[in-house]
Design an enzyme around this catalytic site. Structure first.
Site: not given
Ligand code: NDP
Ligand code: 8X3
Length: 252
Positions: A139, A152
């Site tokens: 991220s 985070y």
């Molecule tokens: P979402 O919340 O839309 O999706 C997150 C996914 O992670 C879900 O499928 C959830 O599935 C799964 N998950 C969470 N905890 C667990 C667990 N303990 N075991 C297995 N699966 C898990 O978020 P995003 O798609 O946005 O995020 C995906 C990744 O990208 C993350 O690592 C996030 O930190 C990163 N990210 C996101 C950004 C954003 O702005 N959206 C920016 C930068 C990075 P379930 O709950 O069914 O287990």
């Molecule tokens: C998610 C992006 O800017 O909310 O990783 O931390 S931010």
């Protein structure tokens, strides 16, 4: 041999978008997440296009991850790609007021989950050799500090350094490693971060024109389709309307 991809956190956001993107090209999908009904729905949607295997899995649970991976069918003894995508942020409070439980959940998911899946799937990626790849979801929060980013951001800094160190260790195996470092992308991320408060989550994206899960999926699809001699080390990406803040000065 058909290409195969193991995606953690495929039940929402980036992971679900990746499943759809790679299904278009006929990659065999191994989709995991905790919500079984979401995995079933995705499998039903995509099984007309490609081979879909689902694993109901909490990546925090080492024994469960070991059992699920060790139980994969023989056809996945060689794996083309692993995307360590499952992850979450909880809260935006300052360190001095944050919940230790929330911190532990982020560390267990974003750090330990990534480490478990990587270590356990490495033999299959190495067996594939040239053209295989690990993509980790870092991220911008792992690169840039912001108030309330505390643990985070630190978990994502771990993911970045782990990715770079994996590159060093995997020299000679043909396995590539990429850290994807997105800024603001609209998914369920903020709903989770704000403990289900949808209006707070919606406010994050208001007037921003954020990136979409499909933007991230397309980037990862590009990364994993580079020729086998190419390694994309890191990709940092943001919506145009997101940039950098200056230093914060506290005046007495
Ligand atoms: P979402 O919340 O839309 O999706 C997150 C996914 O992670 C879900 O499928 C959830 O599935 C799964 N998950 C969470 N905890 C667990 C667990 N303990 N075991 C297995 N699966 C898990 O978020 P995003 O798609 O946005 O995020 C995906 C990744 O990208 C993350 O690592 C996030 O930190 C990163 N990210 C996101 C950004 C954003 O702005 N959206 C920016 C930068 C990075 P379930 O709950 O069914 O287990
Ligand atoms: C998610 C992006 O800017 O909310 O990783 O931390 S931010």
């Amino acid at each position: 041999m058909s290409k195969s991809i193991f995606i953690t956190g495929a039940t929402a956001g980036f992971g679900a978008a990746m499943a759809r993107r790679f299904a278009q090209d006929g990659w065999s999908l191994i989709l995991s997440g905790r919500r079984a009904e979401r995995l079933d729905a995705l499998a039903e949607e995509l099984s007309g296009q490609t081979d879909v295997t689902t694993l109901v899995l909490d990546v925090q649970d080492r024994a469960a991850v070991e059992a699920a991976i060790n139980g994969l069918p023989e056809k996945f003894n060689k794996l083309t790609a692993l995307v360590n995508n499952a992850g979450l942020a909880l809260g935006t409070t300052t360190a001095q007021t944050s919940s230790l439980d929330d911190w532990e959940t982020m560390i267990d998911t974003n750090v330990k989950g990534v480490v478990y899946c990587t270590r356990l799937l490495l033999p299959r990626l190495i067996a594939h050799g040239a053209g295989a790849g690990i993509v980790n979801l870092g991220s911008v929060a792992g690169n840039w500090p912001y108030q309330g980013g505390n643990v985070y951001g630190a978990t994502k800094a771990f993911v970045k350094q782990f990715s770079l160190n994996l590159r060093s260790d995997l020299q000679g195996t043909g396995v590539r490693v990429t850290n994807i470092e997105p800024g603001m992308a609209e998914s369920e991320f903020s709903v989770v971060r704000f403990a289900g408060d949808k209006s707070k989550a919606d406010a994050v994206y208001q007037g921003v024109d954020p990136m979409t899960p499909e933007d991230i999926a397309n980037t990862i699809h590009w990364v994993l389709n580079q020729p086998p001699h190419m390694n994309i080390n890191r990709v940092e990406l943001m919506p145009v309307n997101q940039a950098f803040a200056g230093f914060a000065i506290h005046r007495k």
